[in-house]
Structure formats: structure tokens, C-alpha cells
Design a protein around this motif. Structure first.
Motif, short mmCIF file in Angstrom:
data_model
loop_
_atom_site.label_atom_id
_atom_site.label_comp_id
_atom_site.label_asym_id
_atom_site.label_seq_id
_atom_site.Cartn_x
_atom_site.Cartn_y
_atom_site.Cartn_z
N SER A 140 13.31 25.06 17.00
CA SER A 140 14.61 24.45 17.27
C SER A 140 15.56 24.50 16.08
CB SER A 140 14.43 23.00 17.70
OG SER A 140 13.92 22.22 16.63
N ALA A 141 15.01 24.72 14.89
CA ALA A 141 15.83 24.61 13.67
C ALA A 141 16.99 25.58 13.66
CB ALA A 141 14.95 24.84 12.44
N GLY A 142 16.78 26.81 14.12
CA GLY A 142 17.84 27.81 14.08
C GLY A 142 19.02 27.46 14.95
N ALA A 143 18.76 27.10 16.23
CA ALA A 143 19.85 26.75 17.14
C ALA A 143 20.60 25.52 16.66
CB ALA A 143 19.28 26.52 18.55
N GLY A 163 26.44 16.01 4.60
CA GLY A 163 25.54 14.88 4.38
C GLY A 163 24.60 14.69 5.56
N LEU A 164 23.33 14.43 5.27
CA LEU A 164 22.33 14.09 6.28
C LEU A 164 21.73 12.74 5.90
CD1 LEU A 164 20.36 17.45 6.74
CD2 LEU A 164 22.30 16.63 8.06
N ALA A 172 16.97 20.91 7.57
CA ALA A 172 17.78 20.95 6.36
C ALA A 172 17.73 22.33 5.71
CB ALA A 172 17.29 19.88 5.37
N LEU A 173 16.54 22.93 5.65
CA LEU A 173 16.41 24.27 5.09
C LEU A 173 17.20 25.30 5.90
CD1 LEU A 173 12.60 24.28 4.20
CD2 LEU A 173 14.52 24.18 2.59
N CYS A 180 25.38 25.85 4.16
CA CYS A 180 25.71 24.44 3.98
C CYS A 180 25.09 23.91 2.69
CB CYS A 180 25.19 23.62 5.16
SG CYS A 180 25.81 24.13 6.77
N ARG A 181 25.81 23.07 2.00
CA ARG A 181 25.26 22.40 0.82
C ARG A 181 24.81 21.01 1.25
NH1 ARG A 181 27.73 19.70 -3.72
NH2 ARG A 181 29.80 20.30 -2.98
#
Length: 432
Positions: A140-143, A163-164, A172-173, A180-181
Motif C-alpha cells: 500500500s505504501a506506493g499508492a 509533517g507526519l 514515510a520512506l 517529500c522532506r
């Protein structure tokens, strides 16, 4: 390919349902809670909190934040959906830019709960539904990251700082791979939330009134033979009846279980002459916390001199520490000027002199002087902060202990008491 990735698939249907819900009920009356007191302007409440959040984002250079924490989601938008569930399951999240449309990524079939709010500009299906439970975080991370990165590029005002407040590390990775920073912004958001708006203070006052009613119901029900669990159920029932939501802890104990503190309610039945201690830890009106503690005595008869001594010490600690508070005071100064705990009670002291209150126990956390190197942090009390002032008095090996606590608002000139539940006259008597 997942359904929500197909052009014209679930995403389009989802958007259509949102539009139909808003058209059918433009005022939101069908879905919004009717438990809030009429004298609180909930639109002003939401508007004021969001403005504070966005001001901080602009000052700190954030293009946007992604909010997974249900407390932060509610602070930013006023939206509440399956609150307890999303405390443990990061399915639901918000994209909040410093300036631009707020996008809700919602749990399936529950979009109607929040899309009536003026703070939410768009709703989309979450890309993370049951992601961790189904062991699909990597898939799911990519989508997830693609969608958030695209939104940040479009609405971040040129900033890729994101921000998270909490997130799976894989997500996050993935965001960082897309330019994104990523920053952990939870502590910064809590600092924004520390000073309350006028409407927030009204919510805190109403929440406190409900918690006081719940404690009054417990006090009335105390009698020999009733169990701690039964008393806790009475308190919880009254919290819900008053329009509250949940109690975060189960801190209600009796007799020898009051020492040390932090045991939770059990099936133990009260006996005559014993102390009963509780902490409210209640999320009440519109998600605002009420946090005060009281100790009572199970009759009949009169309290012992030792019970009165413990109670008086706890009372003196709370009153002294309320009395020293003033706006602009450094947290370290509060710790240094706090009531001196007698040596035999230091080991089992409460962990803080006082702590912040808002939507839950918040910043600041002001540690005792002896603990400052471990738990302390630098900062100053400011008007608009709300804190609970703590005391627990009970020595190691002692038969009982006393828990007292009051909640106060820091004002321009000093403090204002928010918790008004009376103390026990019979326990405030003499005794050495």
C-alpha cells in the motif's frame, strides 16, 4: 490493480456519494452530533483551531501535514469517526496544507460522518484500509505516497516539507522517495494545541461539569459491599449520560489498593472505614478532557487520624502548587517552588507537579525538581494553558493512600479553578 486505482471506479463513485450527501443535507443536521451545548459556537471552535495550526505550519515552513492521530484530526477539522478504533488502526488520515483544500482519506462507507463539515473540502477512499492487519503495508505504501506527494506538489506552496504525526515507517520512506522532506511533527502540534482558544475553554468547562456529575454519582453510591468495578461503571454511565465519550483509565481503587497509586478498578468489595480514590481522566464534551481526582471514605463511622493526615497533606500540596502559578513562570521554577513532599512519601510521589489538559493529557508536563533531569523540559506557562495539579500521598508499605487533583486555567493574572468538586470536610480535620 485495486478498484480505487481504476479510472471512473470507486474513487468517482465515492466522490459522487459525498456530493449527494451534501446536497441532501447542506446544514449537516442529519449527521452532526446534537449533544453539544448551544452556547458553544462549533464553527468558531473549528475555525480557531485550524487557523492556529495553519499559522504554525506557515511559520515552520511546512507545505502540509498528514494527520493519522484522531486527536489531531479532530483538532484540525472537528471530525470524529470511530475514535477508539483509529487510535490503533492508521487507516484514516487527513492531508492538511498550509493553504489549500483539506482532503480526508476515509474508511469505506463512512464518508457521510464528516463530509458535512465546512473544514473538509474533499473526501477520498483511504489507501491504507486494513493495511497493517492484512500485512499489506509494503504493497500500500506506493499508492499512498503517490497521492500525498501529488497533493503536496499541487498545494504545498512550493514547499516539500511534510509533517507526519504518526505513520508506518514504510509509508514515510515511500514519501521520501517521491521528494517529500518528512518530519515528525507530533510534538510541534501539541505545542500549538497547548494554548486554548475561547471556545475550547468553554468546551473544557462543560466537559468538567459532566465529570463532576459522574464523580457525584460515585460518591453517593459508596457503601460497604459495593465493588470497585460497580463504582467505575456508575462513573462511566454518568459520563456517557452527560454527553461525554470515554474514560482513558480505570483508576478507581479502595482500601489497601489505594497504595501504591495506579492500580485499576477490580472486583474488590468495599468495607466500612476504607478510603476510595479515583481519577476522572475523562474525554467529555466535543472531545475535551476533564481531569481531577478525589478520595472519599466509606462509612459508617469517622475517619482515622492517619486518614485525615494523608488527606490534609495531599490537599496542602494541591493548594500550594495552585497558589504559586502565574503566567510567564518557567516550568523549572514551578518545580523548584512546588510543595516539598515529606521524605517518607517521596518514593511513591505522583510523576508530575502538573500537566497540560486539552483533548487529553497534553503538554506541558512539569516534573518534580528531583525528576527534572529525567522528565523535565524547558518552557513557560502562558495564558490560555490548562493544567491539572496533581498529588498522591502514600508511603511504601502504608495501608492506604490519598489521590487529589484539580484542573486550572492559566489567566493573564494568575489562575482560575475549573474543577469545582468539593473536598471532604470530615477528612480535612486535624490529625498527625
Amino acid at each position: 490493480m485495486a478498484d480505487f486505482d481504476r479510472p471512473g471506479g470507486e474513487e468517482a463513485e465515492f466522490a459522487g456519494r459525498v456530493q449527494r450527501a451534501r446536497a441532501a443535507d447542506p446544514a449537516g443536521g442529519m449527521w452532526l452530533s446534537d449533544t453539544e451545548p448551544s452556547f458553544i459556537d462549533t464553527c468558531a471552535l473549528r475555525r480557531g483551531r485550524l487557523a492556529k495550526l495553519r499559522h504554525w505550519m506557515g511559520e515552520a515552513g511546512y507545505g502540509a501535514v498528514v494527520l493519522f492521530d484522531p486527536y489531531n484530526q479532530r483538532y484540525a477539522t472537528g471530525s470524529r469517526n470511530m475514535f477508539g478504533y483509529f487510535l490503533r488502526n492508521s487507516t484514516r488520515y487527513f492531508f492538511v496544507p498550509a493553504d489549500g483544500p483539506i482532503v480526508l482519506f476515509e474508511y469505506p462507507q463512512s464518508y457521510h460522518v464528516s463530509t458535512v463539515l465546512e473544514t473538509i473540502d474533499e473526501a477520498r477512499p483511504s489507501k491504507l484500509v486494513w493495511s497493517s492487519v492484512s500485512n499489506r503495508d509494503a504493497a500500500s505504501a506506493g499508492a499512498f505516497a503517490d497521492e500525498i506527494a501529488d497533493l503536496l506538489k499541487a498545494h504545498g506552496g512550493g514547499s516539500m516539507k511534510l509533517g507526519l504525526d504518526r505513520c508506518n515507517h514504510l509509508h514515510a520512506l515511500a514519501l521520501e522517495k517521491r521528494g517529500c522532506r518528512v518530519e515528525d511533527c507530533q510534538g510541534e502540534i501539541l505545542a500549538v494545541r497547548a494554548v486554548k482558544t475561547a471556545e475550547e475553554i468553554k468546551c473544557l468547562q462543560v466537559s468538567m461539569a459532566g465529570a463532576e456529575a459522574a464523580v457525584a454519582a460515585v460518591r453517593t453510591a459508596i457503601r460497604p459491599g459495593i465493588s470497585e468495578i460497580e463504582l467505575f461503571a456508575i462513573m462511566y454511565h454518568e459520563v456517557i449520560r452527560q454527553g461525554g465519550e470515554l474514560i482513558e483509565t480505570r483508576l478507581l481503587t479502595s482500601g489497601q489498593r489505594t497504595n501504591p497509586w495506579f492500580s485499576e478498578a477490580s472486583g474488590r468489595k468495599l468495607r466500612p472505614g476504607e478510603l476510595v480514590a479515583l481519577d476522572t481522566d475523562t474525554i467529555g464534551c466535543y472531545g475535551y478532557y476533564s481531569d481531577f481526582s478525589r478520595s472519599f471514605r466509606c462509612g459508617p463511622g469517622r475517619p482515622t487520624d492517619r486518614q485525615k493526615m494523608l488527606y490534609r497533606m495531599a490537599y496542602d500540596q494541591v493548594q500550594h502548587n495552585i497558589g504559586i502559578v502565574r503566567p510567564g513562570m518557567a516550568f523549572r521554577e514551578v518545580a523548584e517552588k512546588a510543595w516539598r513532599i515529606p521524605e517518607r512519601f517521596i518514593e511513591q510521589r505522583y510523576t508530575s507537579v502538573m500537566h497540560g489538559v486539552g483533548m487529553h493529557g497534553e503538554t506541558p508536563f512539569i516534573a518534580h525538581a528531583v525528576d527534572y533531569g529525567t522528565y523535565g523540559r524547558e518552557g513557560h506557562l502562558a495564558p490560555g494553558m490548562v493544567v491539572s495539579v496533581e498529588s498522591y500521598i502514600g508511603e511504601r508499605g502504608g495501608a492506604e493512600g490519598v489521590k487529589l487533583e484539580d484542573e486550572i486555567l492559566i489567566t493573564e493574572t494568575g489562575s482560575e479553578l475549573l474543577s469545582r468538586f468539593p473536598y471532604e470536610d470530615e477528612l480535612l480535620g486535624g490529625g498527625q
